[in-house]
Design an enzyme around this catalytic site. Structure first.
Site, PDB file in Angstrom:
ATOM      1  N   GLU A 258       0.818  -1.206   0.000  1.00 62.80           N
ATOM      2  CA  GLU A 258       0.000   0.000   0.000  1.00 62.80           C
ATOM      3  C   GLU A 258       0.860   1.267   0.000  1.00 62.80           C
ATOM      4  O   GLU A 258       1.793   1.396   0.802  1.00 62.80           O
ATOM      5  CB  GLU A 258      -0.934  -0.011   1.224  1.00 62.80           C
ATOM      6  CG  GLU A 258      -1.820   1.215   1.372  1.00 62.80           C
ATOM      7  CD  GLU A 258      -2.698   1.474   0.147  1.00 62.80           C
ATOM      8  OE1 GLU A 258      -3.267   0.519  -0.397  1.00 62.80           O
ATOM      9  OE2 GLU A 258      -2.796   2.649  -0.271  1.00 62.80           O
ATOM     10  N   THR A 302      -6.160   2.516  -5.177  1.00 59.95           N
ATOM     11  CA  THR A 302      -5.910   1.083  -5.028  1.00 59.95           C
ATOM     12  C   THR A 302      -6.709   0.273  -6.040  1.00 59.95           C
ATOM     13  O   THR A 302      -6.184  -0.649  -6.665  1.00 59.95           O
ATOM     14  CB  THR A 302      -6.284   0.607  -3.606  1.00 59.95           C
ATOM     15  OG1 THR A 302      -5.403   1.201  -2.679  1.00 59.95           O
ATOM     16  CG2 THR A 302      -6.173  -0.896  -3.484  1.00 59.95           C
ATOM     17  N   HIS A 419      -1.028   3.403   4.873  1.00 63.02           N
ATOM     18  CA  HIS A 419      -2.005   4.230   4.148  1.00 63.02           C
ATOM     19  C   HIS A 419      -2.166   5.549   4.880  1.00 63.02           C
ATOM     20  O   HIS A 419      -2.136   5.585   6.105  1.00 63.02           O
ATOM     21  CB  HIS A 419      -3.346   3.489   4.092  1.00 63.02           C
ATOM     22  CG  HIS A 419      -4.359   4.120   3.177  1.00 63.02           C
ATOM     23  ND1 HIS A 419      -4.938   5.332   3.446  1.00 63.02           N
ATOM     24  CD2 HIS A 419      -4.886   3.703   2.007  1.00 63.02           C
ATOM     25  CE1 HIS A 419      -5.776   5.639   2.463  1.00 63.02           C
ATOM     26  NE2 HIS A 419      -5.771   4.660   1.579  1.00 63.02           N
ATOM     27  N   ASP A 480       1.272   0.217  -5.008  1.00 68.20           N
ATOM     28  CA  ASP A 480       0.076   0.519  -5.810  1.00 68.20           C
ATOM     29  C   ASP A 480       0.062   1.947  -6.356  1.00 68.20           C
ATOM     30  O   ASP A 480      -0.389   2.195  -7.461  1.00 68.20           O
ATOM     31  CB  ASP A 480      -1.217   0.189  -5.065  1.00 68.20           C
ATOM     32  CG  ASP A 480      -1.441   0.998  -3.799  1.00 68.20           C
ATOM     33  OD1 ASP A 480      -0.474   1.581  -3.265  1.00 68.20           O
ATOM     34  OD2 ASP A 480      -2.595   1.054  -3.330  1.00 68.20           O
ATOM     35  N   HIS A 481       0.561   2.893  -5.567  1.00 67.54           N
ATOM     36  CA  HIS A 481       0.561   4.303  -6.004  1.00 67.54           C
ATOM     37  C   HIS A 481       1.342   5.116  -4.984  1.00 67.54           C
ATOM     38  O   HIS A 481       1.804   4.578  -3.989  1.00 67.54           O
ATOM     39  CB  HIS A 481      -0.867   4.856  -6.133  1.00 67.54           C
ATOM     40  CG  HIS A 481      -1.723   4.577  -4.921  1.00 67.54           C
ATOM     41  ND1 HIS A 481      -1.570   5.249  -3.734  1.00 67.54           N
ATOM     42  CD2 HIS A 481      -2.702   3.674  -4.703  1.00 67.54           C
ATOM     43  CE1 HIS A 481      -2.427   4.790  -2.853  1.00 67.54           C
ATOM     44  NE2 HIS A 481      -3.132   3.822  -3.401  1.00 67.54           N
TER      45      HIS A 481
HETATM   46  C1  GP9 Z   1      -8.851   0.031   1.358  1.00 67.77           C
HETATM   47  C2  GP9 Z   1      -7.613   0.223   0.609  1.00 67.77           C
HETATM   48  C3  GP9 Z   1      -7.298   1.676   0.348  1.00 67.77           C
HETATM   49  O1  GP9 Z   1      -9.485  -1.180   1.333  1.00 67.77           O
HETATM   50  O2  GP9 Z   1      -7.359  -0.657  -0.365  1.00 67.77           O
HETATM   51  O3  GP9 Z   1      -7.562   2.166  -0.896  1.00 67.77           O
HETATM   52  P1  GP9 Z   1      -6.934   3.567  -1.400  1.00 67.77           P
HETATM   53  O4  GP9 Z   1      -7.457   4.638  -0.501  1.00 67.77           O
HETATM   54  O5  GP9 Z   1      -5.455   3.446  -1.327  1.00 67.77           O
HETATM   55  O6  GP9 Z   1      -7.407   3.695  -2.777  1.00 67.77           O
HETATM   56 MN    MN Z   2      -3.868   2.241  -2.129  1.00 67.15          MN
END
Ligand code: GP9
Ligand code: MN
Length: 660
Positions: A258, A302, A419, A480-481
């Site tokens: 993440e 995500t 996150h 992911d980003h």
């Molecule tokens: C929540 C997670 C976060 O289930 O995958 O998503 P994001 O805010 O990074 O798009």
């Molecule tokens: Mn994410």
């Protein structure tokens, strides 16, 4: 009491009574049947107020009817219809932990997820409260205990009610946007919209969206698919023969890191490595690591990353594909491909609630056989942070499920602890690790949670080694980003050791790790320019699953025929030679701005731009027009999402049965 009775016998009084009762019923549903997960005083306040605006607005429409024989039936009718909507959602929620969309209500949805024969079993004794008020009022009206008031209110008063309702609604919307920016733009989760804006608003919003989606689908034609196919065929990069099929038959374990950016790799703060374990993987001979790999997500964050990886198509230019189209679109996604072509079992492990990003629906549509969401784990108390179960616990507590999966399996772990806002309980912080001082607490904390994630991955690898799974698997890791958005320019400059940042720096800041680890692999650090769109073809080729017939927009990262152009979702791009970011052009190798473009440069840049624009536009066509529904891929059976149910109570037992 008498005065109250008298008041109820006026039109405004009767209206007020119904509004209050309906409001109360909605709150009753919020607190008993729905799990909206409100936290903190602002969210509770929004929750209390959000049914009011739309109730006033809808019920207030009755005031425009002057005659009492219209006013009363219209008002009661609106009340009954609204109650039906509320109640159907209550029943639906009990089965699906989700709210009804227009598509599910109208049965447009390919698989009618509507209420089945089991709906009786989904009723509850306290459901009486949803209907009691209406019955009592009708009886009171019948026995003339509530009398019809012949005096109509003027249009001015009616309009005043409408205006007040709109103001209440407007304030509600403003506060909601403040607490959860881009609530409607990104539609993370249906639950969020209900929590912030209420059920009626959600339904109306969904209606508008559904209309839009249906329009786009209706106008899409098969001939568009041919155009797309021509494009993807002509950009297909044939696999590297040395690498093709080297991981055949192995389990595939994907670890979604993440918000994890490439700059963290090998970074030291205060003389310490931030992510020592991931660094060791990065440097390992048994890892293929890519140092020019970019995320390509849009607002769907995500979920966009997941879509890119699972399908090799782009997310949407606005909003999240998962949330808006994911329930009904036709996918040819990794879990189904791997299952149909090579007998893989598929599963996702994720410590957040299933409805977030609409995963509960999308995964079925992609052909995921199992989805181990928050309901499968103990997430109580300090076991979770904002987005669910802490990573170390996710890896540990999912072992009992993983061990019962049929091999070969294709599994994905979506971590959450790193996150925004990067909170971590002190019990989880490493006393030996000190965060840097960048001038932004958010950014400083990012290093702490990234360090935690690194330890979590290390623990998981230890398990994979001990259990013997490592020998039989290929492990894919990716960020992911970004975790630190372009808004944190000062902190980014500090991290990069610069006075200020250019658009080039920001473009390079979008790099995320991509690593493939496998025992016996002769890896190394690969400098090819690529992105998330390229992952699926890469994995397919490593597993020896030919992908030349698929409609996929990426190119195998290990192929020597790559064009090395990485489109970003907003139309900017990075290529091996040039970079375009925020409207500025640079030499990719040096970061020097291109001030005067030569004719030949302009020609090359135009060519890249044309590719990027076409690539994105054709992917959008596939997604918005649901074009894959027209694509008859030999040997591929379309996924039927009703074949899958995810159930925390039954899954483990089921797994064990299959295993036996
Ligand atoms: C929540 C997670 C976060 O289930 O995958 O998503 P994001 O805010 O990074 O798009
Ligand atoms: Mn994410």
């Amino acid at each position: 009491m008498k005065r109250l009775g008298k008041f109820v016998n006026t039109r405004i009084g009767f209206f007020a009574l119904l509004v209050v009762l309906f409001w109360a019923k909605t709150l009753f549903a919020y607190f008993t049947d729905f799990k909206l997960g409100a936290e903190g005083i602002v969210q509770y306040a929004i929750l209390l107020v959000n049914p009011l605006g739309t109730t006033l607005l809808l019920f207030g429409l009755a005031f425009y009817f002057k005659r009492s024989r219209f006013f009363y039936p219209v008002l009661m009718g609106i009340d009954v219809l609204n109650t039906v909507l509320l109640y159907l959602n209550v029943i639906y929620y009990r089965e699906f932990t989700d709210f009804m969309t227009i598509a599910t209500m109208t049965g447009y949805s390919k698989v009618n997820q509507g209420l089945s024969g089991s709906s009786i079993a989904l009723t509850n004794l306290h459901d009486v409260f949803y209907w009691l008020d209406i019955v009592v009022i009708l009886v009171l009206m019948l026995f003339r205990k509530i009398k019809f008031d012949p005096r109509a209110v003027s249009h001015r008063v009616a309009f005043a009610f409408t205006s007040v309702a709109l103001v209440v609604f407007g304030v509600n919307l403003a506060v909601a946007e403040m607490d959860r920016p881009q609530l409607l733009g990104r539609t993370f989760d249906r639950t969020y919209i209900v929590k912030y804006l209420g059920l009626d608003t959600f339904t109306a919003y969904d209606l508008v969206k559904t209309e839009h989606v249906n329009d786009m689908r209706k106008s899409a034609t098969k001939s568009e698919l041919e155009k797309v196919k021509k494009f993807t065929d002509s950009h297909y990069a044939s696999p590297n023969v040395k690498m093709y099929g080297i991981a055949k038959g192995r389990n595939v374990i994907v670890i979604h890191l993440e918000s994890f950016q490439q700059f963290l790799i090998n970074l030291k703060v205060n003389g310490q490595e931030v992510t020592p374990f991931l660094n060791s993987l990065y440097k390992s001979k048994e890892t293929y690591a890519f140092d020019n790999f970019f995320h390509q997500v849009g607002q769907g964050k995500t979920s966009d990353a997941e879509n890119l990886l699972e399908t090799s198509t782009f997310g949407l230019s606005q909003g999240s594909l998962f949330a808006t189209l994911g329930s009904d679109n036709t996918f040819e996604a990794a879990p189904a491909i791997l299952n149909q072509r090579a007998g893989y079992t598929s599963a996702v492990f994720h410590g957040n609630i299933a409805s977030f990003w609409n995963r509960n629906n999308v995964y079925k549509n992609m052909g995921y056989q199992y989805f181990f969401d928050a309901s499968y784990y103990d997430t109580s108390g300090d076991k979770s942070t904002g987005y669910g179960l802490k990573d170390k616990l996710l890896f540990k507590d999912s072992i009992k499920y993983l061990e019962n999966l049929q091999q070969p399996f294709y599994v994905k772990y979506i971590t959450v602890t790193n996150h925004f806002p990067f909170d971590l309980d002190s019990e989880d912080t490493d006393p030996n690790f000190t965060a840097p001082d960048t001038g932004s607490t958010t950014v400083d904390n990012y290093f702490v949670t990234a360090h935690y994630l690194d330890q979590a991955v290390k623990e998981f690898f230890t398990y994979l080694d001990k259990s013997g799974l490592a020998k039989k698997s290929i492990i894919v890791l990716y960020g992911d980003h970004y975790g630190i958005s372009d808004n944190h320019k000062a902190a980014i400059a500090k991290i990069l050791g610069k006075k200020s940042v250019t658009n080039y720096d920001l473009a390079m800041f979008q790099k995320v790790p991509f690593m493939i680890n496998m025992e016996g692999l002769k890896g190394g650090i690969d400098h090819t320019y690529g992105g998330e769109i390229d992952v699926l073809p890469t994995i397919e080729d490593l597993l020896g699953i030919s992908s030349d017939k698929y409609i996929q927009f990426g190119q195998d990262l290990l192929s020597t025929k790559r064009n090395q152009i990485v489109p970003f979702r907003d139309g900017d791009w990075v290529s091996k030679t040039y970079t375009k970011y925020g409207g500025d052009y640079y030499y990719t190798a040096t970061g020097k701005p291109i001030t005067k473009m030569t004719t030949s440069q302009k020609k090359q840049i135009d060519k890249i731009q044309k590719y990027v624009t076409t690539d994105l536009a054709l992917s959008d066509k596939v997604i918005n027009g649901d074009l894959l529904r027209f694509y008859k891929l030999p040997g591929f059976t379309k996924v039927n999402k009703s074949s899958y149910t995810y159930n925390a109570q039954k899954s483990l037992a089921n797994l064990k049965k299959v295993q036996q």
